[in-house]
Scaffold this motif. Structure first.
Motif, PDB file in Angstrom:
ATOM      1  N   LEU A 126       0.831  -1.208   0.000  1.00  0.00           N
ATOM      2  CA  LEU A 126       0.000   0.000   0.000  1.00  0.00           C
ATOM      3  C   LEU A 126       0.863   1.255   0.000  1.00  0.00           C
ATOM      4  CD1 LEU A 126      -2.746   1.375   0.151  1.00  0.00           C
ATOM      5  CD2 LEU A 126      -2.650   1.119   2.632  1.00  0.00           C
ATOM      6  N   SER A 127       1.959   1.243   0.751  1.00  0.00           N
ATOM      7  CA  SER A 127       2.834   2.422   0.788  1.00  0.00           C
ATOM      8  C   SER A 127       3.415   2.707  -0.593  1.00  0.00           C
ATOM      9  CB  SER A 127       3.951   2.226   1.808  1.00  0.00           C
ATOM     10  OG  SER A 127       4.725   1.094   1.490  1.00  0.00           O
ATOM     11  N   SER A 128       3.769   1.664  -1.335  1.00  0.00           N
ATOM     12  CA  SER A 128       4.293   1.853  -2.694  1.00  0.00           C
ATOM     13  C   SER A 128       3.216   2.392  -3.628  1.00  0.00           C
ATOM     14  CB  SER A 128       4.822   0.532  -3.249  1.00  0.00           C
ATOM     15  OG  SER A 128       5.884   0.061  -2.458  1.00  0.00           O
ATOM     16  N   LYS A 129       2.000   1.895  -3.481  1.00  0.00           N
ATOM     17  CA  LYS A 129       0.900   2.384  -4.314  1.00  0.00           C
ATOM     18  C   LYS A 129       0.631   3.863  -4.062  1.00  0.00           C
ATOM     19  CE  LYS A 129      -1.633  -1.981  -4.644  1.00  0.00           C
ATOM     20  NZ  LYS A 129      -2.904  -2.645  -4.323  1.00  0.00           N
ATOM     21  N   ILE A 130       0.661   4.251  -2.800  1.00  0.00           N
ATOM     22  CA  ILE A 130       0.401   5.655  -2.467  1.00  0.00           C
ATOM     23  C   ILE A 130       1.503   6.546  -3.034  1.00  0.00           C
ATOM     24  CG2 ILE A 130       0.202   7.312  -0.572  1.00  0.00           C
ATOM     25  CD1 ILE A 130      -1.159   5.059   1.037  1.00  0.00           C
ATOM     26  N   ARG A 131       2.745   6.101  -2.912  1.00  0.00           N
ATOM     27  CA  ARG A 131       3.851   6.886  -3.470  1.00  0.00           C
ATOM     28  C   ARG A 131       3.757   6.976  -4.994  1.00  0.00           C
ATOM     29  NH1 ARG A 131       6.687   4.392   0.966  1.00  0.00           N
ATOM     30  NH2 ARG A 131       7.259   6.023   2.435  1.00  0.00           N
ATOM     31  N   LEU A 132       3.369   5.888  -5.631  1.00  0.00           N
ATOM     32  CA  LEU A 132       3.171   5.913  -7.081  1.00  0.00           C
ATOM     33  C   LEU A 132       2.061   6.886  -7.468  1.00  0.00           C
ATOM     34  CD1 LEU A 132       3.474   2.158  -8.081  1.00  0.00           C
ATOM     35  CD2 LEU A 132       4.869   4.043  -8.935  1.00  0.00           C
ATOM     36  N   MET A 133       0.978   6.851  -6.710  1.00  0.00           N
ATOM     37  CA  MET A 133      -0.142   7.750  -7.000  1.00  0.00           C
ATOM     38  C   MET A 133       0.281   9.213  -6.839  1.00  0.00           C
ATOM     39  SD  MET A 133      -3.178   9.448  -5.403  1.00  0.00           S
ATOM     40  CE  MET A 133      -2.809   8.972  -3.775  1.00  0.00           C
ATOM     41  N   ARG A 134       1.032   9.513  -5.786  1.00  0.00           N
ATOM     42  CA  ARG A 134       1.473  10.894  -5.567  1.00  0.00           C
ATOM     43  C   ARG A 134       2.447  11.346  -6.654  1.00  0.00           C
ATOM     44  NH1 ARG A 134      -0.186  13.109  -0.873  1.00  0.00           N
ATOM     45  NH2 ARG A 134       1.411  14.711  -0.868  1.00  0.00           N
ATOM     46  N   SER A 135       3.289  10.448  -7.135  1.00  0.00           N
ATOM     47  CA  SER A 135       4.272  10.858  -8.138  1.00  0.00           C
ATOM     48  C   SER A 135       3.714  10.841  -9.567  1.00  0.00           C
ATOM     49  CB  SER A 135       5.517   9.971  -8.061  1.00  0.00           C
ATOM     50  OG  SER A 135       5.188   8.638  -8.369  1.00  0.00           O
ATOM     51  N   LEU A 136       2.832   9.910  -9.884  1.00  0.00           N
ATOM     52  CA  LEU A 136       2.327   9.804 -11.248  1.00  0.00           C
ATOM     53  C   LEU A 136       1.042  10.583 -11.494  1.00  0.00           C
ATOM     54  CD1 LEU A 136       2.923   5.988 -11.809  1.00  0.00           C
ATOM     55  CD2 LEU A 136       4.335   7.885 -12.605  1.00  0.00           C
ATOM     56  N   VAL A 137       0.108  10.492 -10.562  1.00  0.00           N
ATOM     57  CA  VAL A 137      -1.206  11.103 -10.768  1.00  0.00           C
ATOM     58  C   VAL A 137      -1.252  12.534 -10.229  1.00  0.00           C
ATOM     59  CG1 VAL A 137      -3.669  10.884 -10.293  1.00  0.00           C
ATOM     60  CG2 VAL A 137      -2.309   8.840 -10.740  1.00  0.00           C
ATOM     61  N   MET A 138      -0.801  12.714  -8.999  1.00  0.00           N
ATOM     62  CA  MET A 138      -0.896  14.045  -8.388  1.00  0.00           C
ATOM     63  C   MET A 138       0.036  15.054  -9.061  1.00  0.00           C
ATOM     64  SD  MET A 138      -3.284  13.874  -6.381  1.00  0.00           S
ATOM     65  CE  MET A 138      -4.252  12.636  -5.580  1.00  0.00           C
ATOM     66  N   SER A 139       1.200  14.602  -9.517  1.00  0.00           N
ATOM     67  CA  SER A 139       2.093  15.538 -10.208  1.00  0.00           C
ATOM     68  C   SER A 139       1.457  16.030 -11.510  1.00  0.00           C
ATOM     69  CB  SER A 139       3.442  14.885 -10.481  1.00  0.00           C
ATOM     70  OG  SER A 139       3.290  13.770 -11.317  1.00  0.00           O
ATOM     71  N   LEU A 140       0.722  15.164 -12.173  1.00  0.00           N
ATOM     72  CA  LEU A 140      -0.006  15.568 -13.380  1.00  0.00           C
ATOM     73  C   LEU A 140      -1.097  16.577 -13.030  1.00  0.00           C
ATOM     74  CD1 LEU A 140      -0.397  15.003 -16.424  1.00  0.00           C
ATOM     75  CD2 LEU A 140      -2.039  13.260 -15.772  1.00  0.00           C
ATOM     76  N   PHE A 141      -1.791  16.341 -11.922  1.00  0.00           N
ATOM     77  CA  PHE A 141      -2.841  17.252 -11.476  1.00  0.00           C
ATOM     78  C   PHE A 141      -2.272  18.620 -11.094  1.00  0.00           C
ATOM     79  CE2 PHE A 141      -5.328  19.046  -7.951  1.00  0.00           C
ATOM     80  CZ  PHE A 141      -6.510  19.267  -8.608  1.00  0.00           C
ATOM     81  N   LEU A 142      -1.092  18.642 -10.476  1.00  0.00           N
ATOM     82  CA  LEU A 142      -0.522  19.882  -9.954  1.00  0.00           C
ATOM     83  C   LEU A 142       0.214  20.716 -11.000  1.00  0.00           C
ATOM     84  CD1 LEU A 142       0.856  18.582  -6.553  1.00  0.00           C
ATOM     85  CD2 LEU A 142      -1.100  20.089  -6.919  1.00  0.00           C
ATOM     86  N   TYR A 143       0.273  20.241 -12.239  1.00  0.00           N
ATOM     87  CA  TYR A 143       0.981  20.990 -13.270  1.00  0.00           C
ATOM     88  C   TYR A 143       0.368  22.381 -13.428  1.00  0.00           C
ATOM     89  CZ  TYR A 143       2.969  22.299 -17.732  1.00  0.00           C
ATOM     90  OH  TYR A 143       3.622  22.970 -18.727  1.00  0.00           O
ATOM     91  N   ALA A 144       1.173  23.401 -13.283  1.00  0.00           N
ATOM     92  CA  ALA A 144       0.786  24.812 -13.426  1.00  0.00           C
ATOM     93  C   ALA A 144      -0.250  25.254 -12.399  1.00  0.00           C
ATOM     94  CB  ALA A 144       0.290  25.098 -14.845  1.00  0.00           C
ATOM     95  N   CYS A 145      -0.252  24.644 -11.219  1.00  0.00           N
ATOM     96  CA  CYS A 145      -1.216  25.041 -10.185  1.00  0.00           C
ATOM     97  C   CYS A 145      -0.887  26.410  -9.598  1.00  0.00           C
ATOM     98  CB  CYS A 145      -1.281  23.993  -9.078  1.00  0.00           C
ATOM     99  SG  CYS A 145       0.213  23.879  -8.079  1.00  0.00           S
ATOM    100  N   GLU A 146       0.311  26.911  -9.837  1.00  0.00           N
ATOM    101  CA  GLU A 146       0.710  28.222  -9.313  1.00  0.00           C
ATOM    102  C   GLU A 146      -0.175  29.342  -9.839  1.00  0.00           C
ATOM    103  OE1 GLU A 146       2.813  26.270 -11.078  1.00  0.00           O
ATOM    104  OE2 GLU A 146       4.188  25.491  -9.572  1.00  0.00           O
ATOM    105  N   TYR A 147      -0.766  29.132 -11.001  1.00  0.00           N
ATOM    106  CA  TYR A 147      -1.531  30.184 -11.669  1.00  0.00           C
ATOM    107  C   TYR A 147      -3.018  30.123 -11.371  1.00  0.00           C
ATOM    108  CZ  TYR A 147       2.839  29.714 -14.177  1.00  0.00           C
ATOM    109  OH  TYR A 147       4.160  29.580 -14.487  1.00  0.00           O
ATOM    110  N   TRP A 148      -3.446  29.119 -10.642  1.00  0.00           N
ATOM    111  CA  TRP A 148      -4.872  28.959 -10.378  1.00  0.00           C
ATOM    112  C   TRP A 148      -5.384  30.038  -9.436  1.00  0.00           C
ATOM    113  CZ3 TRP A 148      -4.895  23.045  -8.979  1.00  0.00           C
ATOM    114  CH2 TRP A 148      -4.632  22.306 -10.141  1.00  0.00           C
ATOM    115  N   THR A 149      -6.606  30.494  -9.690  1.00  0.00           N
ATOM    116  CA  THR A 149      -7.307  31.379  -8.777  1.00  0.00           C
ATOM    117  C   THR A 149      -8.123  30.484  -7.846  1.00  0.00           C
ATOM    118  OG1 THR A 149      -7.488  33.038 -10.516  1.00  0.00           O
ATOM    119  CG2 THR A 149      -8.927  33.289  -8.607  1.00  0.00           C
ATOM    120  N   LEU A 150      -7.839  30.559  -6.563  1.00  0.00           N
ATOM    121  CA  LEU A 150      -8.477  29.658  -5.611  1.00  0.00           C
ATOM    122  C   LEU A 150      -9.712  30.293  -4.984  1.00  0.00           C
ATOM    123  CD1 LEU A 150      -5.303  28.259  -3.844  1.00  0.00           C
ATOM    124  CD2 LEU A 150      -6.626  27.235  -5.692  1.00  0.00           C
ATOM    125  N   THR A 151     -10.785  29.564  -4.992  1.00  0.00           N
ATOM    126  CA  THR A 151     -12.020  29.962  -4.327  1.00  0.00           C
ATOM    127  C   THR A 151     -12.441  28.812  -3.422  1.00  0.00           C
ATOM    128  OG1 THR A 151     -13.384  29.034  -6.094  1.00  0.00           O
ATOM    129  CG2 THR A 151     -12.761  31.357  -6.315  1.00  0.00           C
TER     130      THR A 151
END
Length: 183
Positions: free
Chosen positions: A39-64
């Protein structure tokens, strides 16, 4: 960079990021269902493969408040998929976070990561000289729209607990700013 510019702020861009991350999560279904992977490996894979894709260019987002909710929902949806927990199982989101915390230790949530990225970008732009800094600190003539206003860069001190002037001075001292962002 593939940004989506719309009247409603960053909502379409965040929705597009959610769709891309969800598609990546679905493509890795064989990994999530494999019982031989810890499970720890799966979570690390998810954070590196999926979440990094989600976070691409998040610096520019307007947060509400709505985008905050969508970001947190995205994270919980990914964790539930990874743990094979459906909403019909009646397991709370906090319990899902506790399960992942037990597997890999304390990790910051996705919204905190977005805020940290935005604070790092804020420091980078504030220390530079150019059009981006002028736009960041400039104001627009005219009235405001009805309803709750979107977060602005002047609202950064709300996250840091400082006034705008104190935040601008702290940006000049790199080590102190990075320590603040880490907190």
């Amino acid at each position: 960079m593939g940004a989506i510019i719309a009247d409603e702020g960053s909502k379409p861009e965040i929705l597009a990021s959610v769709a891309q991350a969800t598609a990546a999560l679905a493509k890795l279904k064989t990994i999530w269902n494999d019982r031989n992977i810890a499970l720890s490996s799966k979570i690390r894979l998810m954070r590196s493969l999926v979440m990094s894709l989600f976070l691409y260019a998040c610096e520019y987002w307007t947060l509400t408040a709505d985008t905050d909710r969508r970001i947190q929902t995205m994270e919980i949806r990914c964790l539930r998929k990874l743990l094979s927990i459906t909403y019909r199982d009646h397991i709370s989101n906090e319990e899902v976070r506790n399960i992942t915390r037990q597997a890999i230790g304390p990790q910051e949530d996705l919204f905190t990561t977005v805020k940290r990225c935005k604070l790092k970008w804020y420091r980078h732009i504030t220390r530079s000289t150019g059009l981006a800094k002028t736009i960041l600190q400039g104001t627009v003539q005219g009235g405001r729209r009805r309803g709750r206003q979107k977060k602005r860069w002047e609202d950064i001190p709300e996250w840091t607990g400082m006034t705008l002037g104190a935040a601008m001075r702290k940006v000049e001292r790199r080590e102190e700013w990075e320590e603040l962002v880490a907190r």
